[in-house]
Design a protein around this motif. Structure first.
Motif, PDB file in Angstrom:
ATOM      1  N   GLU A  28       1.042  -1.111   0.053  1.00  0.00           N
ATOM      2  CA  GLU A  28       0.277   0.197   0.127  1.00  0.00           C
ATOM      3  C   GLU A  28       0.462   1.333   0.154  1.00  0.00           C
ATOM      4  O   GLU A  28       0.639   2.457  -0.516  1.00  0.00           O
ATOM      5  N   GLU A  29       2.207   0.725   1.366  1.00  0.00           N
ATOM      6  CA  GLU A  29       3.149   2.828   0.889  1.00  0.00           C
ATOM      7  C   GLU A  29       3.538   2.364  -0.295  1.00  0.00           C
ATOM      8  O   GLU A  29       3.873   3.373  -1.369  1.00  0.00           O
ATOM      9  N   LEU A  30       4.067   1.635  -0.880  1.00  0.00           N
ATOM     10  CA  LEU A  30       4.557   2.128  -2.290  1.00  0.00           C
ATOM     11  C   LEU A  30       4.282   2.188  -3.519  1.00  0.00           C
ATOM     12  O   LEU A  30       4.879   2.729  -4.133  1.00  0.00           O
ATOM     13  N   ALA A  31       2.927   1.455  -3.943  1.00  0.00           N
ATOM     14  CA  ALA A  31       2.112   1.551  -4.985  1.00  0.00           C
ATOM     15  C   ALA A  31       2.010   2.744  -5.247  1.00  0.00           C
ATOM     16  O   ALA A  31       1.850   2.949  -6.778  1.00  0.00           O
ATOM     17  N   PRO A  32       1.459   3.507  -4.215  1.00  0.00           N
ATOM     18  CA  PRO A  32       1.682   4.725  -5.070  1.00  0.00           C
ATOM     19  C   PRO A  32       2.925   5.988  -6.525  1.00  0.00           C
ATOM     20  O   PRO A  32       2.769   6.202  -7.101  1.00  0.00           O
ATOM     21  N   CYS A  33       4.378   5.501  -5.407  1.00  0.00           N
ATOM     22  CA  CYS A  33       5.159   5.743  -6.267  1.00  0.00           C
ATOM     23  C   CYS A  33       5.389   4.338  -7.151  1.00  0.00           C
ATOM     24  O   CYS A  33       6.733   5.403  -8.334  1.00  0.00           O
ATOM     25  N   TRP A  34       5.588   3.796  -6.731  1.00  0.00           N
ATOM     26  CA  TRP A  34       5.407   2.622  -8.222  1.00  0.00           C
ATOM     27  C   TRP A  34       4.905   3.336  -9.883  1.00  0.00           C
ATOM     28  O   TRP A  34       4.961   3.471 -10.921  1.00  0.00           O
ATOM     29  N   GLN A  35       3.173   3.293  -9.383  1.00  0.00           N
ATOM     30  CA  GLN A  35       3.091   3.712 -10.141  1.00  0.00           C
ATOM     31  C   GLN A  35       3.113   5.582 -11.035  1.00  0.00           C
ATOM     32  O   GLN A  35       3.241   5.310 -12.315  1.00  0.00           O
ATOM     33  N   ALA A  36       3.496   6.580 -10.088  1.00  0.00           N
ATOM     34  CA  ALA A  36       4.037   7.333 -10.699  1.00  0.00           C
ATOM     35  C   ALA A  36       5.866   7.302 -11.691  1.00  0.00           C
ATOM     36  O   ALA A  36       5.557   7.894 -12.266  1.00  0.00           O
ATOM     37  N   ARG A  37       6.446   6.266 -10.507  1.00  0.00           N
ATOM     38  CA  ARG A  37       7.382   6.528 -11.544  1.00  0.00           C
ATOM     39  C   ARG A  37       7.585   5.245 -12.343  1.00  0.00           C
ATOM     40  O   ARG A  37       7.745   6.229 -13.814  1.00  0.00           O
ATOM     41  N   CYS A  38       6.329   4.132 -13.170  1.00  0.00           N
ATOM     42  CA  CYS A  38       6.314   3.935 -14.403  1.00  0.00           C
ATOM     43  C   CYS A  38       4.908   5.053 -14.755  1.00  0.00           C
ATOM     44  O   CYS A  38       5.262   4.919 -16.382  1.00  0.00           O
ATOM     45  N   GLU A  39       4.427   5.622 -15.069  1.00  0.00           N
ATOM     46  CA  GLU A  39       4.201   6.752 -15.866  1.00  0.00           C
ATOM     47  C   GLU A  39       4.373   7.331 -16.106  1.00  0.00           C
ATOM     48  O   GLU A  39       4.833   8.145 -17.240  1.00  0.00           O
TER      49      GLU A  39
END
Length: 85
Positions: A28-39
């Motif tokens: 839950e903590e890493l998901a937003p950062c991971w999605q932002a990096r991918c985008e």
């Protein structure tokens, strides 16, 4: 072995070293950062704004929920070149 069984096995504390609750919190903590990096990477590759609807195009073979336990298992055990079914 199906994907659900493989995901459960990889997420087991004996393999990844984290209890299920902590693993869920970490995802839950890493998901937003991971999605932002991918985008951000996609934005750079296509040199501009999205041209198709969100979700169109190729899918990841392993999503974050699968990648994180696999990475933790690899770091914990030192295994190399493991294959996902």
């Amino acid at each position: 072995m199906n994907t659900k069984q493989a995901r459960a096995a990889m997420a087991h504390r004996a393999f990844c070293g984290l209890p299920q609750r902590h693993l869920g919190e970490l995802i839950e903590e890493l998901a937003p950062c991971w999605q932002a990096r991918c985008e951000s990477g996609r934005h750079v590759r296509r040199r501009g704004a999205r041209q198709r609807q969100a979700g169109a195009g190729p899918k990841y073979e392993l999503v974050l929920v699968d990648r994180l336990p696999v990475t933790l298992v690899q770091l914990r055990t030192g295994l190399s070149m493991t294959r996902w079914p």
